[in-house]
Design a protein around this motif. Structure first.
Motif, PDB file in Angstrom:
ATOM      1  N   UNK A 136       0.856  -1.194   0.000  1.00  0.00           N
ATOM      2  CA  UNK A 136       0.000   0.000   0.000  1.00  0.00           C
ATOM      3  C   UNK A 136       0.891   1.243   0.000  1.00  0.00           C
ATOM      4  N   UNK A 137       1.863   1.237   0.895  1.00  0.00           N
ATOM      5  CA  UNK A 137       2.740   2.402   1.005  1.00  0.00           C
ATOM      6  C   UNK A 137       3.630   2.525  -0.231  1.00  0.00           C
ATOM      7  N   UNK A 138       4.065   1.400  -0.761  1.00  0.00           N
ATOM      8  CA  UNK A 138       4.883   1.483  -1.970  1.00  0.00           C
ATOM      9  C   UNK A 138       4.103   2.177  -3.091  1.00  0.00           C
ATOM     10  N   UNK A 139       2.826   1.821  -3.223  1.00  0.00           N
ATOM     11  CA  UNK A 139       2.018   2.426  -4.293  1.00  0.00           C
ATOM     12  C   UNK A 139       1.778   3.911  -4.036  1.00  0.00           C
ATOM     13  N   UNK A 140       1.564   4.272  -2.773  1.00  0.00           N
ATOM     14  CA  UNK A 140       1.411   5.705  -2.464  1.00  0.00           C
ATOM     15  C   UNK A 140       2.706   6.429  -2.825  1.00  0.00           C
ATOM     16  N   UNK A 141       3.835   5.810  -2.476  1.00  0.00           N
ATOM     17  CA  UNK A 141       5.133   6.448  -2.746  1.00  0.00           C
ATOM     18  C   UNK A 141       5.425   6.521  -4.238  1.00  0.00           C
ATOM     19  N   UNK A 142       4.733   5.701  -5.020  1.00  0.00           N
ATOM     20  CA  UNK A 142       4.885   5.796  -6.481  1.00  0.00           C
ATOM     21  C   UNK A 142       4.066   6.952  -7.039  1.00  0.00           C
ATOM     22  N   UNK A 143       3.354   7.634  -6.162  1.00  0.00           N
ATOM     23  CA  UNK A 143       2.589   8.805  -6.581  1.00  0.00           C
ATOM     24  C   UNK A 143       1.248   8.468  -7.191  1.00  0.00           C
ATOM     25  N   UNK A 144       0.779   7.235  -6.975  1.00  0.00           N
ATOM     26  CA  UNK A 144      -0.523   6.876  -7.557  1.00  0.00           C
ATOM     27  C   UNK A 144      -1.640   7.646  -6.853  1.00  0.00           C
ATOM     28  N   UNK A 145      -2.736   7.913  -7.555  1.00  0.00           N
ATOM     29  CA  UNK A 145      -3.876   8.541  -6.879  1.00  0.00           C
ATOM     30  C   UNK A 145      -4.348   7.642  -5.736  1.00  0.00           C
ATOM     31  N   UNK A 146      -4.633   8.235  -4.598  1.00  0.00           N
ATOM     32  CA  UNK A 146      -4.999   7.416  -3.439  1.00  0.00           C
ATOM     33  C   UNK A 146      -6.230   6.562  -3.711  1.00  0.00           C
ATOM     34  N   UNK A 147      -7.140   7.072  -4.531  1.00  0.00           N
ATOM     35  CA  UNK A 147      -8.374   6.314  -4.812  1.00  0.00           C
ATOM     36  C   UNK A 147      -8.058   4.970  -5.481  1.00  0.00           C
ATOM     37  N   UNK A 148      -6.874   4.859  -6.104  1.00  0.00           N
ATOM     38  CA  UNK A 148      -6.552   3.617  -6.820  1.00  0.00           C
ATOM     39  C   UNK A 148      -5.698   2.670  -5.980  1.00  0.00           C
ATOM     40  N   UNK A 149      -5.400   3.030  -4.743  1.00  0.00           N
ATOM     41  CA  UNK A 149      -4.517   2.208  -3.910  1.00  0.00           C
ATOM     42  C   UNK A 149      -5.366   1.407  -2.912  1.00  0.00           C
ATOM     43  N   UNK A 150      -5.327   0.097  -3.019  1.00  0.00           N
ATOM     44  CA  UNK A 150      -6.131  -0.735  -2.105  1.00  0.00           C
ATOM     45  C   UNK A 150      -5.589  -0.637  -0.683  1.00  0.00           C
ATOM     46  N   UNK A 151      -6.514  -0.704   0.292  1.00  0.00           N
ATOM     47  CA  UNK A 151      -6.099  -0.780   1.698  1.00  0.00           C
ATOM     48  C   UNK A 151      -5.858   0.562   2.356  1.00  0.00           C
ATOM     49  N   UNK A 152      -6.604   1.593   1.915  1.00  0.00           N
ATOM     50  CA  UNK A 152      -6.383   2.941   2.465  1.00  0.00           C
ATOM     51  C   UNK A 152      -7.685   3.588   2.890  1.00  0.00           C
ATOM     52  N   UNK A 153      -7.589   4.473   3.871  1.00  0.00           N
ATOM     53  CA  UNK A 153      -8.629   5.477   4.092  1.00  0.00           C
ATOM     54  C   UNK A 153      -7.937   6.817   3.941  1.00  0.00           C
ATOM     55  N   UNK A 154      -8.613   7.755   3.282  1.00  0.00           N
ATOM     56  CA  UNK A 154      -7.937   9.027   3.035  1.00  0.00           C
ATOM     57  C   UNK A 154      -8.930  10.183   3.068  1.00  0.00           C
TER      58      UNK A 154
END
Ligand code: SF4
Length: 475
Positions: A136-154
């Motif tokens: 999850x964090x790796x994908x966030x760190x890749x700059x992906x939109x949060x809506x597309x990252x599984x396992x998050x609340x934002x």
């Protein structure tokens, strides 16, 4: 660097000497200054090139030390805990004041089970990750939109969104070695655990525990109840790598919830470690058969950390420990006969505790006589069955899990047994276990053999006596 945001992984500063980092099962300032490795943060850090892991308490860093770091990073991932959450929020806000563009997310079991509540604590927190957050964090760190990252609340436009749940990781070998991050960012000499040789290194070879102890946080949150494991080769290769990185390390600790949950695998890993010639130790339940103990011992096992919890069978049944006292006695005899050291952990104030069971537990500990022990107060962490039970039954008295100095506090009380009595039982337990001629003699013998250990034990002894004195004055 590359396609990744410049990412800071931070175990924030909080109480002085607070061991609540991304590796501490029980978050408190300990009787003796101790620090676990921030392995849960090192793991995503290993997946994000160019990141940095800062573990503030062992490094002695305070808020003014870490705040300037905000200017160097685009993303800060903070590991938090039940005991330190309020402090950690203040750190997040300070980072945001320093660099309003920095994005801040929280990880850790405490927030994974109440993500929106954590977000509501401060607008400085942009997102909170769910249970297993490495990728999850790796994908966030890749700059992906949060809506597309599984396992998050934002947080978005003043309200909170939740993405689809992330499936538990099955291919555990997909996790890169944490020892590379330890070498890059940490100083192994800053990590102490009283019963482990120093310096030590700890890591996980798998996640999850098959048992369902009602008080135990990780298997009920971040780990689950299946023991998902890395392959034997992957584990042994990481230890070989660690040996190259840290020739000064004297002991490796496998901090899996219950390393002995899979006996054939534990024996196979032991074989690899034996060939490497390292000394190691691990967590175990008090039910490992003598034949396995022998294989582990013959391949470098020095110590087992064993959660006995109580000397009352009724309490063990109440908390679903899945261990019989007679088998725990037999296991302990076998381990001791093989020369394996035991650090036993006990908990005071679990459901069913009475003055009589406190006595039974102290007697049991003196009888089985582990080499060292740790006594904790029952801590009902949100997300556990114990927490839900305590709320339903009205056992949870107002208060924090730690006091203003970060030392464990008594928050469970029963109509027949007050939290003050439970609190006092910890000190009594320590005194009656350690202040016996046989224990003092054993420590003196150990110290006579090893000069460095002797100096360390003397310092720890003084710290321990100060700890007891502090408890006495706050009781
Ligand atoms: S056996 Fe240990 S790690 Fe597993 S649930 Fe019980 S206390 Fe937790």
């Amino acid at each position: 660097m590359g396609d990744y945001l410049r990412t800071l992984f931070l175990h924030p500063p909080s109480f002085q000497g607070f061991d609540g980092g991304a590796g501490a099962r029980y978050q408190a300032r300990r009787e003796i200054r101790s620090f676990w490795y921030p392995t849960w943060l090192a793991q995503p850090a290993a997946l994000v090139p160019g990141s940095r892991l800062v573990d503030a308490p062992p490094a002695g860093l305070t808020l003014p030390d870490v705040v300037p770091l905000a200017g160097d990073y685009e993303l800060a991932v903070l590991h938090t805990s039940a005991a330190s959450f309020a402090y950690d929020v203040r750190v997040a806000e300070a980072l945001k004041r320093q660099n309003p563009r920095i994005r801040v997310g929280f990880v850790g079991a405490h927030v994974a089970v109440q993500r929106e509540r954590a977000l509501a604590a401060s607008p400085a927190i942009e997102f909170v990750a769910g249970n297993e957050f490495d990728f999850t964090i790796q994908e966030v760190a890749q700059g992906r939109p949060l809506a597309s990252v599984a396992g998050l609340s934002y947080r978005v436009n003043g309200h909170f969104e939740r993405t689809m749940e992330r499936r538990p990781l099955e291919n555990m070998d997909a996790l890169p070695f944490v020892v590379d991050v330890y070498r890059r960012d940490l100083v192994v000499e800053q990590y102490f655990i009283g019963y482990l040789l120093h310096p030590y290194v700890s890591l996980y070879t798998g996640r999850g525990c098959r048992s369902r102890c009602t008080f135990c946080l990780w298997p009920q949150t971040v780990g689950g109840h299946r023991y998902r494991t890395r392959s034997v080769d992957h584990v042994v290769s990481e230890i070989a790598q660690a040996k190259r990185h840290f020739p000064q390390v004297r002991e490796y600790f496998f901090d899996d919830d219950t390393f002995t949950d899979d006996l054939p695998r534990a024996e196979a890993i032991a074989g690899g470690l034996g060939r490497l010639g390292v000394t190691w130790s691990c967590n175990a339940k008090a039910n490992v058969p003598a034949s396995t103990l022998r294989v582990l011992r013959d391949n470098g096992l020095r110590l087992l950390l064993v959660g006995y919890e109580s000397g009352s069978q009724a309490i063990l049944n109440n908390i679903k420990k899945g261990v019989r006292l007679d088998l725990a006695r037999e296991f302990t005899r076998n381990a001791k006969a093989l020369g394996i050291k035991i650090h036993g952990t006990f908990i005071m104030g679990l459901p069913g505790e009475t003055r009589e069971t406190i006595e039974q537990t102290i007697h049991f500990a003196r009888e089985i006589d582990p080499d060292s022990l740790q006594v904790s107060l029952a801590a009902p962490y949100p997300g556990t069955a114990l927490y839900r039970e305590a709320l339903e039954r009205g056992w949870l008295e107002p208060g924090e899990l730690v006091d203003a100095g970060g030392v464990q506090a008594s928050v469970l009380g029963y109509p027949h047994l007050s939290r003050t009595e439970i609190f006092a039982s910890v000190e009594s337990f320590y005194r009656r276990f350690y202040f016996r001629p046989r224990k003092i003699f054993a420590f003196l013998k150990e110290m006579a053999r090893d000069g460095a250990l002797c100096r360390r034990r003397l310092a720890e002894g003084a710290e321990f006596v100060r700890f007891l004195a502090r408890r006495h004055s706050s009781a």
